[in-house]
Design a protein around this motif. Sequence first.
Motif: not given
Length: 383
Positions: A101-126
């Motif tokens: 799985e890959i993360r670009l700031v708040n966007r995560v490409w999951t192992a099954d091909g989804e593109r998730l947006l991580l919300s509610g925490a500003g800029l994600v650092t971890q």
Amino acid sequence: MRTVDELLRETFAQRVKSAPALDDPATTAIRRARRTRQRRHLAGGLASVLALVVLAGGMVSMRDFWQQPTTHTGVTSPVLPPPEPVTHEPEPWQGNVLGVEIRLVNRVWTADGERLLLSGAGLVTQAYRAPYGLVYGNDEEVSLRLDDGSVTGLAEDAGRWRVSPDGQWIVLVSDRTASVAPLESDGLGAVMRAQVPEGTTPVAFWDERVVLAGPDAQGYDVWDPATPDYEPSWTDQVAAVYGQAGADLVVLVQDSDRYCLALVPGDADGLAPDGVGNCALPVPVTDQPPRGWLSPDGRWLAVPVDDELRLLDVQAPYGADASAVTCPWREQVAPIWLDSTTLVTADDVGAFSCDVGGAVEPLSLPDRLGSRWEFVPVLGSLG
């Protein structure tokens, strides 16, 4: 006597009766000038038409040079034709067969091909993949995103935080308070706290204990949340802490002018390591502070050396070669262990899987990913 009016009438009448000859020189010159002007007007008109045709043909021939077939800005030129629409769709990224799985700031490409947006925490650092979902955030807020898409806030004013290797616990240090709590599907369980000096940082879990780094490079100490009234006792015998191997803790110590791996016994009260003085496994430390990534079973340690990673066998016998296995390495991308023998890493070319036997295989990355991406560590399911 004739008047002036009569003389004028006679003069005009006489001139009307005697019309000029057709081949009069003046008449001939006038006609020649008229024909010349007509020819010039006709030639100018034809030239204008030809120029317009040539210009239109040149624009058509230059269209392929001007337009960018893979880019559409949404701006249409009033002169040149609009770019052709993009019809090519890139192949979806499926996280490879390894489940990366890959993360670009708040966007995560999951192992099954989804593109998730991580919300509610500003800029994600971890961000970590834990048994209940994605644990992510920054020094202000930490959240848990379950697999059904719901998001639960775990902590505010989080400070410095870390998730345990099994994904079951989280430790946070904010200002002068250290907190540790179990991760549950609906949030955090019972929280245990201790007072610590400001600037303290959590660096590792050791069974139920937490290893802390003191402020201003004072050293390391162990905090047992079950023990009340914690009092820090920093030690400078340890240069870095890498994680747990069995019941022991793998640390880096300095022996004279060299660094080497050492083990702190699982039943030790503090961080006094065994084996200091013989440097059984030298470590080529080239960066400060020393970095390293321990495999889930504690057997292998990946350490950066210049532009590569070296895999060190923690259980190697005395005098073993510490540079036998190498992997690609790029400083901006922290490697992660997929299991006890497979490391995923990257260099300036792309991503790779690298096993402890020395085999290196290229891995695909999501289309148009850019350069500031990171791997998402997987916790709790590695062996």
